[in-house]
Design a protein around this motif. Structure first.
Motif, short mmCIF file in Angstrom:
data_model
loop_
_atom_site.label_atom_id
_atom_site.label_comp_id
_atom_site.label_asym_id
_atom_site.label_seq_id
_atom_site.Cartn_x
_atom_site.Cartn_y
_atom_site.Cartn_z
N UNK A 171 24.54 -37.49 8.61
CA UNK A 171 23.31 -37.95 7.97
C UNK A 171 22.16 -37.99 8.97
N UNK A 172 22.43 -38.50 10.17
CA UNK A 172 21.40 -38.52 11.21
C UNK A 172 21.01 -37.09 11.62
N UNK A 173 22.00 -36.20 11.67
CA UNK A 173 21.72 -34.81 12.02
C UNK A 173 20.79 -34.17 11.00
N UNK A 174 21.00 -34.48 9.72
CA UNK A 174 20.13 -33.94 8.69
C UNK A 174 18.70 -34.40 8.86
N UNK A 175 18.50 -35.70 9.12
CA UNK A 175 17.15 -36.23 9.34
C UNK A 175 16.50 -35.57 10.54
N UNK A 176 17.26 -35.45 11.62
CA UNK A 176 16.70 -34.86 12.84
C UNK A 176 16.42 -33.38 12.67
N UNK A 177 17.28 -32.69 11.92
CA UNK A 177 17.10 -31.25 11.73
C UNK A 177 15.81 -30.94 10.99
N UNK A 178 15.59 -31.63 9.86
CA UNK A 178 14.37 -31.40 9.11
C UNK A 178 13.13 -31.73 9.92
N UNK A 179 13.20 -32.83 10.68
CA UNK A 179 12.05 -33.26 11.46
C UNK A 179 11.74 -32.30 12.60
N UNK A 180 12.76 -31.91 13.36
CA UNK A 180 12.51 -31.08 14.54
C UNK A 180 12.08 -29.67 14.16
N UNK A 181 12.67 -29.11 13.11
CA UNK A 181 12.29 -27.76 12.71
C UNK A 181 10.89 -27.73 12.11
N UNK A 182 10.56 -28.73 11.32
CA UNK A 182 9.21 -28.80 10.76
C UNK A 182 8.17 -28.97 11.86
N UNK A 187 30.43 -38.95 8.89
CA UNK A 187 29.39 -38.90 7.86
C UNK A 187 28.08 -39.48 8.39
N UNK A 188 28.17 -40.56 9.17
CA UNK A 188 26.95 -41.13 9.75
C UNK A 188 26.28 -40.14 10.69
N UNK A 189 27.08 -39.48 11.51
CA UNK A 189 26.51 -38.49 12.42
C UNK A 189 25.84 -37.36 11.64
#
Length: 434
Positions: A339-350, A335-337
């Motif tokens: 959550x971090x993946x979600x943050x990174x996904x939104x940031x990198x794609x934007x 779950x921690x991984x």
């Protein structure tokens, strides 16, 4: 949102137009969340293909075919839209086609054997191709709405609202799935309903975009070359923009890693960590929630710190995600991984979309965003296929495969080093004659 600031929006652009543009991200996110990631992918393997050994390969093959089609045709479609001042018209057509293809997927349980597999693959190819066209075309509107200084914020608003749309669609689908399972209904019953829900949300939300977002581009009187010739010409023009080319190379690498997360997260969670399908849907829901926050927050961060440092920071987080996912053995750790993946996904794609808007010449926005789509679709082939090949060569060890995915993110960081945003923006404006 304080979007009325001249530093964020271009002169004459109203808040309602930005909202209309961002609503397209809201509209189409349900497709990737439900069809590609959380629901139909697993149903295709276990239901349509009946868990055959070749089922996962058939699924990735269908996606790869669609990405290859987009790679070869999107630059020409983008250039045609630029010449005719018709981005909005083309966007409406591709949206209708994707919605129809998504709804048609609901028919697959009515067929059996190879017929069902062939029909499902064909509809996935068609719907994902038209989804990708729409993704590129809506990105081409961004530089018409935002200034170079505000492009990160506006792109972040779009991605954040997109993840809200993905969560809404998945949440409604999850509620129906839990209701259906509580009454003993099989997947062949509730999966088609989730596809119809996805198609309906896509269509209704996209109507908001079409009613609020104007077409500002003016037709250009030029002869239309063939698709292959157009692709060659587009690459030729882009070569004069070396910083844009560095961005494309970077995109191929890091988006390959992002594609692994999007297309294989549910499979990894279930096969390696031990999640059950309902837990996986909740996991994807939370991942989208984190991604929405990442897209929104990083939109401001990249405008404050600079696009390149913000993207590099998100790639560092991606490396951490891969390492954590490869090492954890419990659901809580995964779950921690996620959550971090979600943050990174939104940031990198934007960040990637905003950087493309800054470096693209104003007169060739759809054309250059077509090249960006080319790069992201090439990445979507390279990343998952590499993951699958490593898994096969290691006897099914997905932990090694996810750890090796860090190579894609590290390569993306290295390719950011020679990229100069100020120089690239100046080149875009000079070549545009401004």
């Amino acid at each position: 949102m304080s979007s009325s600031s001249p530093a964020v929006l271009r002169p004459g652009v109203r808040k309602r137009e930005v909202f209309g543009w961002a609503m397209y991200d809201f509209a189409n996110s349900g497709y990737t969340t439900v069809v590609i990631t959380a629901v139909f992918a697993a149903y295709f393997v276990g239901g349509v293909a009946q868990g055959a050994p070749w089922a996962t390969f058939a699924w990735t093959l269908a996606l790869s075919i669609s990405y290859a089609l987009v790679m070869l045709t999107m630059p020409a479609i983008g250039a045609w839209a630029d010449r005719h001042g018709a981005k909005k018209k083309v966007l409406m057509s591709t949206t209708a086609a994707c919605v129809a293809g998504t709804a048609a997927l609901a028919l697959t349980p009515q067929f059996q054997g190879s017929t069902a597999v062939a029909l499902a693959m064909l509809l996935v190819v068609l719907s994902n191709t038209f989804y990708s066209y729409g993704e590129s075309l809506t990105g081409a509107f961004l530089p018409e709405l935002a200034t170079a200084e505000g492009m990160g914020k506006v792109s972040g608003w779009g991605w954040a609202l997109g993840y809200v749309g993905g969560m809404l669609t998945l949440g409604v689908c999850l509620a129906y799935v839990l209701w259906a399972q509580g009454r003993g209904l099989p997947a062949a019953h509730f999966v088609p309903v989730t596809l119809l829900i996805t198609a309906a949300v896509y269509a209704l939300a996209a109507c908001v975009t079409f009613s609020l977002l104007p077409e500002r581009a003016q037709p250009q009187q030029q002869a239309a070359p063939s698709a292959w010739r157009q692709l060659q010409q587009t690459f030729g023009r882009a070569r004069a923009h070396r910083d844009f080319m560095w961005l494309l190379a970077c995109t191929v690498c890091y988006q390959g890693g992002v594609a692994v997360a999007i297309t294989l997260a549910a499979i990894y969670a279930e096969q390696v960590i031990g999640f059950v399908p309902s837990e996986t849907m909740v996991l994807i829901f939370v991942l989208n929630l984190a991604a929405a926050g990442g897209a929104f927050a990083f939109g401001y961060l990249q405008d404050a710190l600079g696009h390149r440092p913000a993207l590099a920071a998100s790639l560092v987080v991606w490396v951490a995600v891969c390492v954590i996912a490869a090492m954890v053995t419990t659901k809580g750790g995964f779950w921690w991984a996620a959550a971090l993946a979600g943050l990174a996904m939104g940031a990198s794609q934007s960040a990637g979309r905003a950087m493309t808007g800054v470096l693209a010449p104003p007169a060739q926005l759809a054309e250059f965003f077509g090249l960006w789509t080319f790069a992201t679709r090439l990445a979507s082939i390279i990343g998952p296929l590499s993951y699958g090949a490593i898994t096969w060569m290691t006897g099914g060890n997905q932990r090694i495969a996810i750890l090796c995915t860090t190579v894609l993110f590290i390569a993306g960081m290295l390719l950011l080093l020679p990229l100069n945003m100020a120089r690239g923006r100046q080149a875009a404006l000079v070549n545009a004659g401004t």
